[in-house]
Design a protein around this motif. Structure first.
Motif: not given
Length: 262
Positions: A106, A217, A61, A136, A192, A176, A79, A133, A219
C-alpha cells in the motif's frame, strides 16, 4: 413408449456429459491486475491437470465475496486475510483462506506533491472506505509519524480513532476502486496496489510513503469454508505457487509493486 424411453435416455446422456464437463470447470473471480493476469497465466497448466479455469473479472471488493458465498463462483483472488475476516464478521459469511500468494504494498500517492513532508497542514487525504483497508491506510500514515491512533483500534482503525493529528489532515473516505480517479481532486490518497498498478502508479517510484515488505496483508485464494480441500482448489493453489508465477511477478513488477510470498 419405446421412442419416449430412448429419448429420455438420450437426454440423460447429454445431461450427464454436461455435468462431467462442468465438474472440470473452476470459476475464479479476480480484480484485473495483477490477480486476473496471474490466473490467466496458469490456465494452460491447470488444463494439463484436467481443470478448465474460467476467470471472471470484478472491479470491486464486495461482489466477488458475495459470489463465492452464494456458490456462483468457486473461489476468488483479490483480498487479504484481515479484509476477509472483517467481511465474514460483518456479513455472517463463511469464507476461508485456501492459500497465500503475494503482497501488494500500500502507498500514499499525490499529483500535487513529490515529498510527503511537503503536504501542507489541513490537506485532504483520501483513504479506502472498507474497514480493513481504511485501518491499513491509517496505520501507514501512523508509521510515518503523521498521526497517532488509539492502540485499541487495531487493524480496523477509522478516522475517529485518531488521537493526535498534528497536521490537521482531513480524511475523505472513498471506495477503494475510485481512489485513482479522485487523486487529482485531493492532496494525496492511499491506494491499494491492485488499483494503483492499472492507473500507472508504482509504489517504489511514485509512492510518498510505502508499506514495508513485511506486510501481513498477503493476498489469498478465498473459498467458502468446506471447499479448501477440494481437489480443484488444491490444484489451483499448487499451480499459482510456482516458479513460473514468481518469475512473472519479478518480470512484470520489478519495482516491488507485487511481492511473491512463496
Amino acid at each position: 413408449m419405446k421412442k419416449s424411453i430412448l429419448a429420455l435416455f438420450a437426454v440423460a446422456l447429454v445431461v450427464t456429459g454436461c455435468s462431467k464437463k462442468a465438474s472440470n470447470v473452476l470459476t475464479v473471480g479476480a480484480t484485473p491486475e495483477p490477480h486476473a493476469a496471474i490466473l490467466n497465466l496458469i490456465a494452460d497448466d491447470l488444463a494439463k491437470e484436467g481443470v478448465v479455469l474460467k476467470v471472471v473479472e470484478f472491479t470491486d471488493y464486495v461482489t466477488p465475496n458475495e459470489a463465492v458465498e452464494n456458490g456462483q463462483i468457486d473461489a476468488n483472488f483479490f483480498q487479504h486475510v484481515p479484509y476477509l475476516d472483517s467481511f465474514n464478521a460483518e456479513r455472517g459469511y463463511h469464507l476461508v483462506n485456501a492459500g497465500g500468494v503475494h503482497v501488494e504494498p500500500l502507498a500514499l500517492y499525490s499529483r500535487k506533491y513529490t515529498i510527503a513532508s511537503n503536504i501542507p497542514d489541513g490537506a485532504t487525504i483520501a483513504i479506502p472506505n472498507d474497514p480493513t483497508n481504511e485501518g491499513r491506510a491509517l496505520l501507514l500514515l501512523q508509521s510515518a509519524g503523521y498521526i497517532t491512533l488509539n492502540p485499541l483500534a487495531g487493524l480496523t482503525a477509522v478516522p475517529a480513532d485518531i488521537l493526535v493529528n498534528q497536521h490537521k489532515f482531513k480524511f475523505s473516505e472513498i471506495e477503494a476502486a475510485s481512489l485513482p480517479r479522485v487523486l487529482d481532486d485531493v492532496d494525496a490518497a492511499v491506494i491499494n496496489g491492485n488499483y494503483a498498478i492499472p492507473a500507472g502508479l508504482t509504489a517504489s517510484k511514485d509512492g510518498l510513503i510505502v508499506e514495508g515488505a513485511d506486510s501481513p496483508y498477503v493476498n489469498i485464494i478465498a473459498v467458502k469454508d468446506g471447499r479448501q480441500n477440494d481437489e480443484k482448489i488444491q490444484k489451483l493453489v499448487k499451480a499459482i505457487r510456482t516458479q513460473k508465477v514468481k518469475d512473472y511477478i519479478l518480470q512484470h513488477y520489478p519495482n516491488g509493486e507485487v511481492v511473491a510470498i512463496f
